[in-house]
Design a protein around this motif. Structure first.
Motif, PDB file in Angstrom:
ATOM      1  N   THR A 249      26.133 -15.156  -1.203  1.00 54.37           N
ATOM      2  CA  THR A 249      24.991 -14.323  -0.845  1.00 54.37           C
ATOM      3  C   THR A 249      25.268 -13.536   0.426  1.00 54.37           C
ATOM      4  O   THR A 249      24.853 -12.380   0.554  1.00 54.37           O
ATOM      5  CB  THR A 249      23.726 -15.182  -0.683  1.00 54.37           C
ATOM      6  N   SER A 250      25.978 -14.146   1.372  1.00 59.37           N
ATOM      7  CA  SER A 250      26.371 -13.424   2.587  1.00 59.37           C
ATOM      8  C   SER A 250      27.262 -12.245   2.239  1.00 59.37           C
ATOM      9  O   SER A 250      27.106 -11.137   2.770  1.00 59.37           O
ATOM     10  CB  SER A 250      27.106 -14.370   3.544  1.00 59.37           C
ATOM     11  N   PHE A 251      28.221 -12.478   1.342  1.00 63.18           N
ATOM     12  CA  PHE A 251      29.094 -11.389   0.900  1.00 63.18           C
ATOM     13  C   PHE A 251      28.290 -10.315   0.177  1.00 63.18           C
ATOM     14  O   PHE A 251      28.525  -9.116   0.356  1.00 63.18           O
ATOM     15  CB  PHE A 251      30.194 -11.945   0.002  1.00 63.18           C
ATOM     16  N   ALA A 252      27.327 -10.752  -0.638  1.00 60.80           N
ATOM     17  CA  ALA A 252      26.489  -9.797  -1.355  1.00 60.80           C
ATOM     18  C   ALA A 252      25.740  -8.892  -0.384  1.00 60.80           C
ATOM     19  O   ALA A 252      25.617  -7.682  -0.609  1.00 60.80           O
ATOM     20  CB  ALA A 252      25.498 -10.544  -2.251  1.00 60.80           C
ATOM     21  N   LYS A 253      25.268  -9.467   0.710  1.00 62.81           N
ATOM     22  CA  LYS A 253      24.523  -8.677   1.693  1.00 62.81           C
ATOM     23  C   LYS A 253      25.399  -7.593   2.316  1.00 62.81           C
ATOM     24  O   LYS A 253      24.905  -6.527   2.696  1.00 62.81           O
ATOM     25  CB  LYS A 253      23.949  -9.591   2.767  1.00 62.81           C
ATOM     26  N   SER A 254      26.700  -7.842   2.391  1.00 58.83           N
ATOM     27  CA  SER A 254      27.607  -6.841   2.951  1.00 58.83           C
ATOM     28  C   SER A 254      27.766  -5.636   2.026  1.00 58.83           C
ATOM     29  O   SER A 254      28.289  -4.598   2.447  1.00 58.83           O
ATOM     30  CB  SER A 254      28.977  -7.467   3.228  1.00 58.83           C
ATOM     31  N   LEU A 255      27.327  -5.748   0.772  1.00 54.66           N
ATOM     32  CA  LEU A 255      27.420  -4.634  -0.174  1.00 54.66           C
ATOM     33  C   LEU A 255      26.193  -3.734  -0.128  1.00 54.66           C
ATOM     34  O   LEU A 255      26.171  -2.687  -0.791  1.00 54.66           O
ATOM     35  CB  LEU A 255      27.583  -5.171  -1.601  1.00 54.66           C
ATOM     36  N   PHE A 256      25.173  -4.121   0.627  1.00 52.61           N
ATOM     37  CA  PHE A 256      23.927  -3.355   0.641  1.00 52.61           C
ATOM     38  C   PHE A 256      24.157  -1.909   1.085  1.00 52.61           C
ATOM     39  O   PHE A 256      23.470  -0.995   0.618  1.00 52.61           O
ATOM     40  CB  PHE A 256      22.903  -4.010   1.567  1.00 52.61           C
ATOM     41  N   GLY A 257      25.097  -1.697   2.012  1.00 53.71           N
ATOM     42  CA  GLY A 257      25.337  -0.340   2.500  1.00 53.71           C
ATOM     43  C   GLY A 257      25.860   0.586   1.429  1.00 53.71           C
ATOM     44  O   GLY A 257      25.663   1.806   1.485  1.00 53.71           O
ATOM     45  N   ALA A 258      26.526   0.028   0.423  1.00 47.80           N
ATOM     46  CA  ALA A 258      27.124   0.846  -0.634  1.00 47.80           C
ATOM     47  C   ALA A 258      26.177   1.056  -1.812  1.00 47.80           C
ATOM     48  O   ALA A 258      26.034   2.183  -2.320  1.00 47.80           O
ATOM     49  CB  ALA A 258      28.422   0.202  -1.118  1.00 47.80           C
ATOM     50  N   VAL A 259      25.522  -0.008  -2.274  1.00 47.83           N
ATOM     51  CA  VAL A 259      24.682   0.107  -3.479  1.00 47.83           C
ATOM     52  C   VAL A 259      23.261  -0.408  -3.269  1.00 47.83           C
ATOM     53  O   VAL A 259      22.466  -0.431  -4.214  1.00 47.83           O
ATOM     54  CB  VAL A 259      25.331  -0.643  -4.671  1.00 47.83           C
ATOM     55  N   GLY A 260      22.940  -0.826  -2.043  1.00 44.70           N
ATOM     56  CA  GLY A 260      21.608  -1.318  -1.775  1.00 44.70           C
ATOM     57  C   GLY A 260      21.380  -2.717  -2.329  1.00 44.70           C
ATOM     58  O   GLY A 260      22.207  -3.252  -3.078  1.00 44.70           O
ATOM     59  N   ALA A 261      20.252  -3.298  -1.955  1.00 45.18           N
ATOM     60  CA  ALA A 261      19.909  -4.626  -2.464  1.00 45.18           C
ATOM     61  C   ALA A 261      19.733  -4.590  -3.973  1.00 45.18           C
ATOM     62  O   ALA A 261      20.150  -5.506  -4.692  1.00 45.18           O
ATOM     63  CB  ALA A 261      18.637  -5.124  -1.788  1.00 45.18           C
TER      64      ALA A 261
END
Length: 303
Positions: A29-41
């Motif tokens: 989930t921490s890694f997933a949060k790092s993707l928010f800048g690219a594709v959002g939540a």
């Protein structure tokens, strides 16, 4: 090997498996949060549940089992609640720390457990949970300055988690693997339109799809598999107590991987909610199957 020593080693294996499951979930989930800048939540959730569904379908091959109309309807409700819960939880992560989001979301299954009992001792756990939430609300001089919208999304995710438990019990008469895989597929049906609407074609970037696969593995497939190992070896009560530590593990993962610093008040709030969850588990009556506890806390479905 003496039987007692065999049981001890079996229990140790189960505890290690469950601990690793929670760690994988929180790190994923921490890694997933790092993707928010690219594709959002929204895009991150869409990738997570889609890859999780594909993995679960490949493992369980749900078409092998008969499926009645009643079971299909229950699984659709279960999957819709699962998709909404994931979407709301990830939306909360945009503005509040991981550990706090998990703690707030935990109030959903906690409310289901307490309301199904209505014993005097349960008011103690209600008080603990309410105290924890009150400490997190952005009110007064002791405010923790959390985003109200983020808190609202986390609370809504808790409601979704509670519905997920209720609908999951309705779908419980179907084959477990079939219900889980088809439920996750329904969750993808709910989440993908939001992801596509927000991220557009960026959602199909090969590099990001690879990251989405990693999120699906770490936050769904691996935790689910490890929990199944623990389920077969741990009593329901022990299983529930250990899973109650997930908010604290989420806070530590947020600190280590996302540099999310929590205030002392926020740590106390997490402690109060964990206390409520452990207390509710310890004082629970009856011999509810441990699979129900998994339905309430299963990483493949909750977040």
């Amino acid at each position: 090997m003496p039987l007692s020593r065999f049981k001890q080693s079996d229990t140790l294996l189960a505890v290690l498996a469950l601990t690793a499951s929670m760690a994988s979930l929180c790190i994923g989930t921490s890694f997933a949060k790092s993707l928010f800048g690219a594709v959002g939540a929204q895009g991150t959730v869409a990738m997570r549940v889609t890859f999780a569904a594909l993995i679960l379908i490949a493992v369980w091959r749900p078409w092998r089992f008969p499926l009645s109309g009643a079971h299909a309807r229950a699984i659709m409700l279960y999957g819709a609640a699962l998709g909404a819960t994931n979407l709301l939880f990830y939306m909360s992560l945009r503005t509040i720390p991981l550990g706090l989001a998990i703690a707030i979301e935990f109030t959903g299954p906690l409310a289901v457990a307490v309301l199904s009992s209505r014993r005097a001792i349960d008011f103690v756990w209600i008080a603990c949970a309410v105290t924890g939430l009150a400490l997190l609300l952005p009110l007064g001089e002791a405010s923790t300055h959390l985003d109200p919208v983020g808190i609202g999304f986390a609370l809504a995710a808790g409601v979704g988690w509670a519905l997920y438990i209720i609908f999951g019990q309705m779908a419980g008469n179907a084959h477990g693997g079939q219900a889980t895989s088809l439920g996750m597929t329904m969750a993808a049906v709910v989440a993908v339109p939001f992801g596509v609407a927000h991220a557009g074609s960026e959602l199909f970037s090969p590099a990001l799809l690879l990251s989405g696969l990693a999120v699906g593995l770490m936050s769904s497939a691996i935790p689910y598999s490890l929990e199944m190992v623990a389920l077969k070896r741990l009593p329901r009560r022990t299983f529930g107590i250990l899973l109650s530590m997930e908010p604290a593990m989420g806070a530590l993962a947020g600190l280590a991987f996302l540099h999310e610093q929590l205030t002392p008040v926020q740590w106390v709030a997490i402690g109060a909610i964990i206390t409520a969850s452990i207390g509710c588990t310890v004082t629970a009556r009856g011999k509810r199957p441990v699979e129900d506890q998994l339905a309430a806390n299963q990483s493949a479905g909750s977040h």
